[in-house]
Scaffold this motif. Structure first.
Motif, mmCIF file in Angstrom:
data_model
loop_
_atom_site.group_PDB
_atom_site.id
_atom_site.type_symbol
_atom_site.label_atom_id
_atom_site.label_comp_id
_atom_site.label_asym_id
_atom_site.label_seq_id
_atom_site.Cartn_x
_atom_site.Cartn_y
_atom_site.Cartn_z
ATOM 1 N N SER A 190 -6.305 7.151 -15.333
ATOM 2 C CA SER A 190 -6.744 6.056 -14.456
ATOM 3 C C SER A 190 -6.154 4.714 -14.889
ATOM 4 N N ASP A 191 -5.932 4.534 -16.195
ATOM 5 C CA ASP A 191 -5.309 3.288 -16.657
ATOM 6 C C ASP A 191 -3.897 3.139 -16.088
ATOM 7 N N GLU A 192 -3.179 4.270 -15.927
ATOM 8 C CA GLU A 192 -1.843 4.222 -15.346
ATOM 9 C C GLU A 192 -1.915 3.873 -13.856
ATOM 10 N N PHE A 193 -2.951 4.355 -13.188
ATOM 11 C CA PHE A 193 -3.167 3.955 -11.787
ATOM 12 C C PHE A 193 -3.339 2.433 -11.711
ATOM 13 N N GLN A 194 -4.125 1.900 -12.631
ATOM 14 C CA GLN A 194 -4.360 0.470 -12.634
ATOM 15 C C GLN A 194 -3.052 -0.303 -12.840
ATOM 16 N N LYS A 195 -2.181 0.199 -13.718
ATOM 17 C CA LYS A 195 -0.890 -0.453 -13.961
ATOM 18 C C LYS A 195 -0.024 -0.455 -12.702
ATOM 19 N N ILE A 196 -0.045 0.677 -11.990
ATOM 20 C CA ILE A 196 0.716 0.751 -10.732
ATOM 21 C C ILE A 196 0.174 -0.258 -9.732
ATOM 22 N N GLY A 197 -1.161 -0.327 -9.656
ATOM 23 C CA GLY A 197 -1.778 -1.281 -8.740
ATOM 24 C C GLY A 197 -1.372 -2.711 -9.041
ATOM 25 N N ARG A 198 -1.268 -3.036 -10.318
ATOM 26 C CA ARG A 198 -0.870 -4.391 -10.704
ATOM 27 C C ARG A 198 0.614 -4.621 -10.447
ATOM 28 N N LEU A 199 1.425 -3.602 -10.732
ATOM 29 C CA LEU A 199 2.869 -3.741 -10.574
ATOM 30 C C LEU A 199 3.248 -4.001 -9.123
ATOM 31 N N LEU A 216 -6.971 11.338 -2.725
ATOM 32 C CA LEU A 216 -7.450 10.595 -3.880
ATOM 33 C C LEU A 216 -6.680 9.280 -4.029
ATOM 34 N N ALA A 217 -5.356 9.345 -3.883
ATOM 35 C CA ALA A 217 -4.531 8.136 -4.017
ATOM 36 C C ALA A 217 -4.913 7.098 -2.962
ATOM 37 N N ASP A 218 -5.108 7.547 -1.732
ATOM 38 C CA ASP A 218 -5.405 6.644 -0.622
ATOM 39 C C ASP A 218 -6.755 5.972 -0.816
ATOM 40 N N VAL A 219 -7.758 6.729 -1.235
ATOM 41 C CA VAL A 219 -9.096 6.162 -1.426
ATOM 42 C C VAL A 219 -9.084 5.178 -2.586
ATOM 43 N N TYR A 220 -8.437 5.535 -3.685
ATOM 44 C CA TYR A 220 -8.382 4.602 -4.821
ATOM 45 C C TYR A 220 -7.766 3.277 -4.389
ATOM 46 N N ASP A 221 -6.663 3.349 -3.640
ATOM 47 C CA ASP A 221 -5.994 2.110 -3.258
ATOM 48 C C ASP A 221 -6.848 1.297 -2.290
ATOM 49 N N ALA A 222 -7.553 1.983 -1.403
ATOM 50 C CA ALA A 222 -8.433 1.268 -0.477
ATOM 51 C C ALA A 222 -9.548 0.554 -1.236
ATOM 52 N N HIS A 276 0.842 -1.210 0.000
ATOM 53 C CA HIS A 276 0.000 0.000 0.000
ATOM 54 C C HIS A 276 0.868 1.248 0.000
ATOM 55 N N ILE A 277 1.966 1.214 0.735
ATOM 56 C CA ILE A 277 2.878 2.353 0.807
ATOM 57 C C ILE A 277 3.441 2.664 -0.568
ATOM 58 N N ARG A 278 3.933 1.630 -1.243
ATOM 59 C CA ARG A 278 4.552 1.825 -2.552
ATOM 60 C C ARG A 278 3.530 2.302 -3.579
ATOM 61 N N ARG A 279 2.364 1.710 -3.554
ATOM 62 C CA ARG A 279 1.344 2.101 -4.532
ATOM 63 C C ARG A 279 0.950 3.566 -4.360
ATOM 64 N N THR A 280 0.681 3.956 -3.117
ATOM 65 C CA THR A 280 0.253 5.345 -2.911
ATOM 66 C C THR A 280 1.362 6.329 -3.261
ATOM 67 N N GLN A 281 2.614 5.968 -3.016
ATOM 68 C CA GLN A 281 3.727 6.820 -3.446
ATOM 69 C C GLN A 281 3.654 7.098 -4.939
ATOM 70 N N HIS A 282 3.496 6.035 -5.700
ATOM 71 C CA HIS A 282 3.505 6.166 -7.165
ATOM 72 C C HIS A 282 2.228 6.826 -7.679
ATOM 73 N N TYR A 283 1.089 6.556 -7.035
ATOM 74 C CA TYR A 283 -0.135 7.255 -7.431
ATOM 75 C C TYR A 283 0.033 8.761 -7.271
ATOM 76 N N VAL A 284 0.553 9.163 -6.104
ATOM 77 C CA VAL A 284 0.699 10.588 -5.808
ATOM 78 C C VAL A 284 1.645 11.247 -6.816
ATOM 79 N N ARG A 285 2.761 10.595 -7.092
ATOM 80 C CA ARG A 285 3.705 11.194 -8.046
ATOM 81 C C ARG A 285 3.094 11.301 -9.440
ATOM 82 N N LEU A 286 2.420 10.253 -9.880
ATOM 83 C CA LEU A 286 1.795 10.273 -11.205
ATOM 84 C C LEU A 286 0.754 11.379 -11.307
ATOM 85 N N LEU A 287 -0.086 11.488 -10.302
ATOM 86 C CA LEU A 287 -1.139 12.507 -10.321
ATOM 87 C C LEU A 287 -0.525 13.904 -10.281
ATOM 88 N N ALA A 288 0.504 14.099 -9.477
ATOM 89 C CA ALA A 288 1.164 15.402 -9.385
ATOM 90 C C ALA A 288 1.809 15.793 -10.715
#
Length: 378
Positions: free
Chosen positions: A354-363, A308-314, A180-192
């Motif tokens: 959002s597709d990139e978020f999904q890729k991060i989630g899978r990675l 946003l990153a935290d809710v998506y991952d949850a 969860h830590i790694r995913r939210t890191q990458h979500y936040v950076r991608l969104l920023a």
């Protein structure tokens, strides 16, 4: 460090003159103390200087057929490889204007023929010492610069590892997995990065700020270490009283980071960003969040990104109290929260990527073993 000037090692001179008698005279004068190379033209001198190793000093005639001494000197000084090689002119042209022209071309000294052996030896020795000192300082500065870079990288690695370790400590007490830590890191950076050119955020989201966001994001739930197990680990729905205690993790996180910042006795952009995320990532755009009920732009940008990153991952993650939602359903829920839970512009940016978020989630997906272990622990 440079060992070129080790004790007992002779330095190399290049003597350039189109007159054989002058070459023989200078060679005889200097060969006992130095390694002497000769060139009978400017063209030949440039050939020698284009090869390795470079001479330590060049003694150069001015008036020569073809490429003259002034042009040879200019070419040396315009080439980064030879620019620091000292040049002394040896010439019969003794007018003040000639001397000025030689110095302007880049020479370090100007000796008028007929030469005095004592003066030639003294000036060659002086300029070789100056060159050796300059080389030593250059090498030392390069070494120190590399050492500073190495130690800076080492400190950064230690900082990153410490942050992850601290964040992981909080996560082990929650119902979330380490990824969860790694995913939210990458979500936040991608969104920023997606919002970096947006008029509302371009002045805030510099490259440096985005890297700071990436590093500080893991500390968003650090305050959960202070929540009692009976509440934090409760598998069912929390009572209103329990939820009020749970909400204090944002304040606990803020206070923990603020204490660390005070110990530094100097402002830290990293800790300031981490504090804003920890304290305000549960705030909502419409003011219905906690702990302060902030609304709109009063919520710090780092906290809005993390929300946003935290809710998506949850939503996409399996928990003991809920199944993992499909990506499309998570996207729909984020879309529905536009202007209520989340900054509208951040939702619009999220929908584009959002597709990139999904890729991060899978990675960085949680392994089945880890999910199962968390379920057993709960």
């Amino acid at each position: 460090m440079n060992t070129k000037y080790a004790e007992g090692e002779r330095q190399t001179l290049l003597i350039v003159d189109d007159t054989p008698e002058n070459l023989a005279l200078m060679t005889g004068l200097l060969k006992d103390k130095y390694v002497v190379k000769v060139a009978n033209s400017g063209e030949r001198a440039l050939e020698i200087l284009a090869s390795q190793p470079l001479p330590d000093l060049v003694l150069l005639d001015v008036m020569m057929p073809g490429i003259g001494g002034l042009e040879v000197c200019r070419q040396l000084k315009s080439n980064a490889r030879t620019a620091e090689t000292p040049v002394i002119f040896l010439t019969s042209m003794g007018d003040m204007e000639d001397e000025q022209a030689g110095l302007d071309a880049g020479a370090v000294d100007y000796i008028v023929k007929p030469i005095s052996p004592a003066i030639v030896h003294a000036r060659v020795k002086t300029h070789l010492k100056l060159k050796a000192a300059a080389d030593f300082l250059s090498d030392r500065n390069a070494f120190l610069s590399q050492e500073i870079m190495r130690r800076t990288r080492e400190v950064q690695v230690i900082q990153d590892v410490t942050i992850i370790a601290m964040a992981s400590l909080a996560e082990t007490r929650d119902n979330e997995t380490g990824n969860h830590i790694r995913r939210t890191q990458h979500y936040v950076r991608l969104l920023a990065k997606t919002l970096q050119s947006h008029p509302r955020f371009c002045e805030i989201l510099s490259d440096e700020m985005i890297e700071t966001l990436f590093k500080s994001a893991p500390l968003h739930d650090i305050g959960k270490v202070g929540i009692p197990d009976r509440i934090l680990l409760k598998p069912g729905q929390l009572t209103p009283e329990e939820f009020e205690i749970m909400k204090t993790h944002t304040v606990l996180g803020r206070d923990t980071i603020a204490t660390a910042e005070k110990l530094l006795h100097t402002p830290s952009s990293f800790l300031r960003c981490a504090l804003e995320i920890a304290h305000s990532h549960q705030e909502k755009w419409d003011g219905s969040g906690y702990p302060l009920g902030l609304a709109g732009d009063d919520i710090p940008v780092p906290a809005r990104l993390m929300a946003l990153a935290d809710v998506y991952d949850a939503l996409i993650s399996k928990r003991v109290y809920k199944p993992a939602f499909p990506h499309t359903q998570a996207v729909d829920i984020i879309r529905e929260g536009r202007g209520r839970h989340f900054d509208p512009d951040m939702v619009d940016a999220f929908l584009l990527i959002s597709d990139e978020f999904q890729k991060i989630g899978r990675l960085y997906a949680d392994s089945e073993d880890e999910v199962a272990r968390k379920s057993i622990e709960r």
